[in-house]
Design a protein around this motif. Structure first.
Motif, PDB file in Angstrom:
ATOM      1  N   UNK A  75       0.770  -1.324  -0.019  1.00 15.28           N
ATOM      2  CA  UNK A  75      -0.002   0.019   0.022  1.00 15.28           C
ATOM      3  C   UNK A  75       0.827   1.327  -0.146  1.00 15.28           C
ATOM      4  N   UNK A  76       0.474   2.391  -0.417  1.00 18.51           N
ATOM      5  CA  UNK A  76       0.994   3.656  -0.547  1.00 18.51           C
ATOM      6  C   UNK A  76       0.268   4.471   0.676  1.00 18.51           C
ATOM      7  N   UNK A  77       0.944   4.646   1.788  1.00 15.88           N
ATOM      8  CA  UNK A  77      -0.093   5.366   2.886  1.00 15.88           C
ATOM      9  C   UNK A  77       0.156   6.853   2.629  1.00 15.88           C
ATOM     10  N   UNK A  78      -1.025   7.405   3.169  1.00 18.10           N
ATOM     11  CA  UNK A  78      -1.055   8.761   3.062  1.00 18.10           C
ATOM     12  C   UNK A  78      -0.759   9.205   4.617  1.00 18.10           C
ATOM     13  N   UNK A  79       0.285   9.631   4.935  1.00 19.25           N
ATOM     14  CA  UNK A  79       0.589  10.097   6.200  1.00 19.25           C
ATOM     15  C   UNK A  79       0.063  11.495   6.501  1.00 19.25           C
ATOM     16  N   UNK A  80      -0.817  11.456   7.314  1.00 20.79           N
ATOM     17  CA  UNK A  80      -1.619  12.843   7.452  1.00 20.79           C
ATOM     18  C   UNK A  80      -1.138  13.535   9.205  1.00 20.79           C
ATOM     19  N   UNK A  81      -1.195  14.714   8.864  1.00 19.24           N
ATOM     20  CA  UNK A  81      -0.622  15.300  10.376  1.00 19.24           C
ATOM     21  C   UNK A  81      -1.999  15.498  11.003  1.00 19.24           C
ATOM     22  N   UNK A  82      -1.663  15.520  12.572  1.00 21.51           N
ATOM     23  CA  UNK A  82      -2.836  15.796  13.254  1.00 21.51           C
ATOM     24  C   UNK A  82      -3.831  17.056  12.892  1.00 21.51           C
ATOM     25  N   UNK A  83      -5.145  17.148  13.162  1.00 19.33           N
ATOM     26  CA  UNK A  83      -5.777  18.327  12.732  1.00 19.33           C
ATOM     27  C   UNK A  83      -5.109  19.733  13.300  1.00 19.33           C
ATOM     28  N   UNK A  84      -5.115  20.592  12.359  1.00 22.26           N
ATOM     29  CA  UNK A  84      -4.607  21.762  12.549  1.00 22.26           C
ATOM     30  C   UNK A  84      -3.042  21.933  12.924  1.00 22.26           C
ATOM     31  N   UNK A  85      -2.421  20.796  12.699  1.00 18.75           N
ATOM     32  CA  UNK A  85      -0.905  20.733  13.058  1.00 18.75           C
ATOM     33  C   UNK A  85      -0.071  21.847  12.319  1.00 18.75           C
ATOM     34  N   UNK A  86      -0.607  22.561  11.192  1.00 27.05           N
ATOM     35  CA  UNK A  86       0.235  23.581  10.517  1.00 27.05           C
ATOM     36  C   UNK A  86       0.491  24.681  11.577  1.00 27.05           C
ATOM     37  N   UNK A  87      -0.356  24.897  12.648  1.00 28.29           N
ATOM     38  CA  UNK A  87      -0.297  26.046  13.511  1.00 28.29           C
ATOM     39  C   UNK A  87       1.034  26.107  14.573  1.00 28.29           C
ATOM     40  N   UNK A  88       1.018  24.711  14.790  1.00 28.55           N
ATOM     41  CA  UNK A  88       2.121  24.294  15.791  1.00 28.55           C
ATOM     42  C   UNK A  88       3.541  23.824  15.253  1.00 28.55           C
ATOM     43  N   UNK A  89       3.522  22.804  14.353  1.00 29.52           N
ATOM     44  CA  UNK A  89       4.527  21.981  13.797  1.00 29.52           C
ATOM     45  C   UNK A  89       5.043  23.065  12.722  1.00 29.52           C
ATOM     46  N   UNK A  90       4.185  23.535  12.006  1.00 30.40           N
ATOM     47  CA  UNK A  90       4.671  24.108  10.645  1.00 30.40           C
ATOM     48  C   UNK A  90       5.011  23.565   9.588  1.00 30.40           C
ATOM     49  N   UNK A  91       5.286  23.981   8.356  1.00 26.17           N
ATOM     50  CA  UNK A  91       5.474  23.140   7.197  1.00 26.17           C
ATOM     51  C   UNK A  91       6.983  22.621   7.284  1.00 26.17           C
ATOM     52  N   UNK A  92       8.042  23.451   7.804  1.00 25.54           N
ATOM     53  CA  UNK A  92       9.256  22.713   7.693  1.00 25.54           C
ATOM     54  C   UNK A  92       9.382  21.712   9.017  1.00 25.54           C
ATOM     55  N   UNK A  93       8.689  21.890  10.251  1.00 23.28           N
ATOM     56  CA  UNK A  93       8.636  20.693  11.046  1.00 23.28           C
ATOM     57  C   UNK A  93       7.966  19.670  10.488  1.00 23.28           C
TER      58      UNK A  93
END
Length: 143
Positions: free
Chosen positions: A25-43
């Motif tokens: 399978x080719x998994x889609x690794x999905x961040x937690x909801x709203x993770x862009x706010x605390x993890x950011x794109x580079x993280x």
């Protein structure tokens, strides 16, 4: 390419475990909801890169959830992320969708249904076998 199974991952260990158990399978690794706010794109990119380095050669996709924050989605595009989630009901969605199309990135208007690994103790010996079974049984998404 086999259809994707979306799995919410919170850290490198979870992402690497998904890659290690994905099989064909080719998994889609999905961040937690709203993770862009605390993890950011580079993280997020660093988390995914580290997981891929731990389990090399496994095809996968990944998406950073930006909730209802178009500014975070635009930052993700500037960082070169290939797939983002942004609430499609947000008035800024069409503008971000146009920017994503121009950048060659996917913009999802809602989170795909995803397997949540909360409660799965990856430190236990049977956890990878359980994760493999959960992934195999999880409904596929076209995301």
């Amino acid at each position: 390419m086999n259809s994707a199974v979306a799995v919410e991952v919170r850290d490198t260990a979870e992402a690497a475990a998904v890659l290690a158990t994905a099989g064909a399978l080719v998994p889609l690794l999905l961040s937690p909801p709203g993770a862009a706010a605390w993890l950011g794109p580079h993280g997020w990119a660093a988390l995914i890169a580290e997981a891929a380095a731990r389990v090399p050669g496994v095809a996968h996709r990944h998406a950073l959830d930006c909730a209802a924050a178009p500014g975070h989605a635009l930052a993700g595009l500037r960082a070169g992320l290939p797939c983002l989630v942004l609430d499609g009901r947000h008035p800024g969605f069409p503008a971000v969708a146009a920017a994503a199309a121009e950048a060659g990135a996917a913009l999802l208007p809602e989170r795909p249904k995803a397997l949540n690994l909360a409660g799965l103790d990856l430190g236990r010996p049977a956890a990878l076998a359980r994760l493999r079974a959960l992934i195999a049984a999880w409904p596929r998404s076209g995301a």
